[in-house]
Design an enzyme around this catalytic site. Structure first.
Site, short mmCIF file in Angstrom:
data_model
loop_
_atom_site.label_atom_id
_atom_site.label_comp_id
_atom_site.label_asym_id
_atom_site.label_seq_id
_atom_site.Cartn_x
_atom_site.Cartn_y
_atom_site.Cartn_z
N ASP A 214 -9.22 19.41 -12.66
CA ASP A 214 -9.52 18.08 -13.20
C ASP A 214 -9.29 18.15 -14.70
OD1 ASP A 214 -10.71 15.81 -14.29
OD2 ASP A 214 -12.28 15.71 -12.78
N ARG B 113 0.83 -1.21 0.00
CA ARG B 113 0.00 0.00 0.00
C ARG B 113 0.87 1.26 0.00
NH1 ARG B 113 -1.44 1.64 4.65
NH2 ARG B 113 -2.09 -0.39 5.43
N LYS C 248 -10.14 7.32 -18.39
CA LYS C 248 -10.62 7.86 -19.64
C LYS C 248 -9.47 7.91 -20.66
CE LYS C 248 -14.08 8.22 -16.91
NZ LYS C 248 -14.40 9.43 -16.17
N TYR D 276 -18.07 17.17 -13.11
CA TYR D 276 -18.36 15.74 -13.29
C TYR D 276 -19.39 15.26 -12.25
CZ TYR D 276 -17.50 10.70 -13.08
OH TYR D 276 -17.65 9.35 -13.06
C1 LIG Z 1 -14.70 9.75 -14.85
C2 LIG Z 1 -14.35 11.06 -14.33
C3 LIG Z 1 -14.00 11.23 -12.98
C4 LIG Z 1 -14.03 10.11 -11.97
O1 LIG Z 1 -13.07 9.15 -12.25
P1 LIG Z 1 -13.25 7.59 -11.89
O2 LIG Z 1 -11.98 6.99 -12.36
O3 LIG Z 1 -14.46 7.10 -12.64
O4 LIG Z 1 -13.46 7.50 -10.42
C5 LIG Z 1 -13.66 12.51 -12.55
N1 LIG Z 1 -13.67 13.56 -13.40
C6 LIG Z 1 -14.01 13.44 -14.70
C7 LIG Z 1 -14.00 14.64 -15.58
C8 LIG Z 1 -14.37 12.19 -15.20
O5 LIG Z 1 -14.72 12.08 -16.49
#
Ligand SMILES: *Cc1c(COP(=O)(O)O)cnc(C)c1O
Length: 400
Positions: free
Chosen positions: A186, A60, A211, A112
């Site tokens: 983000d 971890r 993504k 998001y």
């Molecule tokens: C998918 C997404 C998240 C969250 O990420 P996960 O890996 O699904 O927990 C946060 N911000 C954006 C813009 C996203 O598209």
């Protein structure tokens, strides 16, 4: 890196693609001199003597495959440090521990869906209050700062309406209000290839690697990148203390995905532009939102802040919920599914799917209407994708 005996790869000397292939991946790191970083599954590491170890104690707190991925991720975001988490949401949860009860978060309103849910229903239970503001309005943003605002959360382009927040303007504003405020961006939608918020004044860049960064729709993972050593030490401590870490196998896959990030993003952009242009000319479409089109209200900011954009397109079709439903059902190549940024094309209905957790009145303000559809353009042949969209639109909206 002293153990590398001069073989350490210095990312400062190299470009994006060279770093994606070499950073953190020196064969000299491993006794076998394997050219591909191995998947180290072991959860514990034998110490030479009590307290003296080879850099790893427990899986971890640190894992060789994860460390290798983190060393690769950092330079791609023009950062000194990176930390990987079990998901983008896990990265957000862990960052929320930088705050304490009584603190306030200022976030872009069009955030998001899962981030919205965390701020509204989880952070609030720890005594952390969040204000959702339209960050395109800098005056309103300035007015929304409170004396206890300790984090500013920017997401740009926003999801799903693809608005652009001026990262530099908002970060400058935040630092002017209080130099201690932590500015997080983000950067999931743009990917590290098209936008680097640390260069624009952000303290932390956050990614859902799920993504574009991994890009193959087979890993759920998150990461943060940052330059400030003290902030990094705090987050490194929290990564271990909160414990939301990714598996070594997933780290291997994400590292593999990064090797083609630059090429995938270029191809997503080519396809995205072709599809967006075609949809703009389609009489069954009311409006197309794509930052790379001149018709985007912030096309100028797009050109100055981003190096390009991928395959995310949002559209308003002519019709209502019935037409949207039919359109999504008639598509053959585009899978009706949540998520985005993979090599395969996806389509989804935000009001029903990804943004159902956003309150209805808030959805109306943001423009997440019944005829609003989000498309993630993949890497198939653009002509085939356009053909598929056209045939589904013709069936969904027979009379125009
Ligand atoms: C998918 C997404 C998240 C969250 O990420 P996960 O890996 O699904 O927990 C946060 N911000 C954006 C813009 C996203 O598209």
């Amino acid at each position: 890196m002293s153990s590398l005996n001069g073989f350490a790869h210095n990312p400062d000397h190299y470009g994006f693609q060279t770093n994606a292939i070499h950073s953190g991946q020196e064969p000299e790191k491993w006794s076998s001199r394997t050219v591909v970083p191995p998947i180290v599954m072991g959860t514990t590491f034998k110490q030479y003597e009590p307290g003296k170890h080879a850099g790893f104690e427990y899986g971890r707190s640190g894992n060789p495959t994860r460390n290798s991925l983190e060393e690769c991720l950092a330079p791609l975001e023009k950062a000194k440090y990176a930390l990987a988490f079990a998901s983008g949401s896990a990265a957000l949860t862990t960052m929320s521990y930088l705050l304490k009860s009584g603190d306030h978060i200022l976030t872009v309103d069009d955030v998001y869906g899962g981030t919205n849910r965390f701020f509204r229903n989880c952070a609030n239970r720890m005594g952390i209050e969040t204000s959702f503001v339209d960050m395109l309005d800098l005056e309103l943003t300035e007015k929304s700062f409170k004396s206890n605002t300790m984090m500013v959360w920017i997401e740009t382009p926003t999801n799903p309406t693809l608005k652009l927040v001026d990262i530099k303007a908002v970060c400058d504003l935040a630092k002017k209000k209080n130099p201690e405020v932590i500015c997080v961006v983000d950067n999931t939608f743009a990917s590290a290839y098209f936008q680097n918020p640390l260069e624009l004044g952000a303290d932390i860049v956050s990614h859902s690697l799920t993504k574009y960064m991994n890009g193959h729709s087979d890993v759920v993972m998150g990461a943060i990148m940052l330059n400030d050593e003290k902030l990094y030490e705090r987050m490194k401590y929290l990564q271990n203390a909160v414990g939301a870490v990714p598996s070594p196998f997933d780290c291997f896959l994400a590292s593999r995905g990064l090797k083609t990030l630059a090429f995938r993003m270029q191809a997503h952009m080519q396809n995205g532009l072709k599809v967006a242009k075609s949809l703009s000319e389609n009489p069954r479409i009311e409006k197309v939102i794509y930052p790379g089109l001149e018709s985007h209200p912030q096309h100028e900011l797009y050109k100055s802040q981003m190096k390009g954009f991928g395959g995310m397109i949002s559209i308003y079709i002519k019709g209502g919920i019935d037409e949207s439903f039919r359109f999504l059902k008639e598509l053959k190549l585009f899978a009706c599914a949540e998520s985005l940024g993979g090599y395969e094309s996806l389509v989804e209905h935000p009001a029903i799917m990804t943004h159902a957790s956003v309150p209805k009145d808030q959805r109306a303000i943001l423009g997440i209407d019944d005829n609003f559809v989000r498309i993630s353009v993949g890497l198939e042949d653009a002509e085939d994708l356009i053909g598929d969209l056209n045939q589904a639109l013709e069936k969904a909206i027979p009379n125009v």
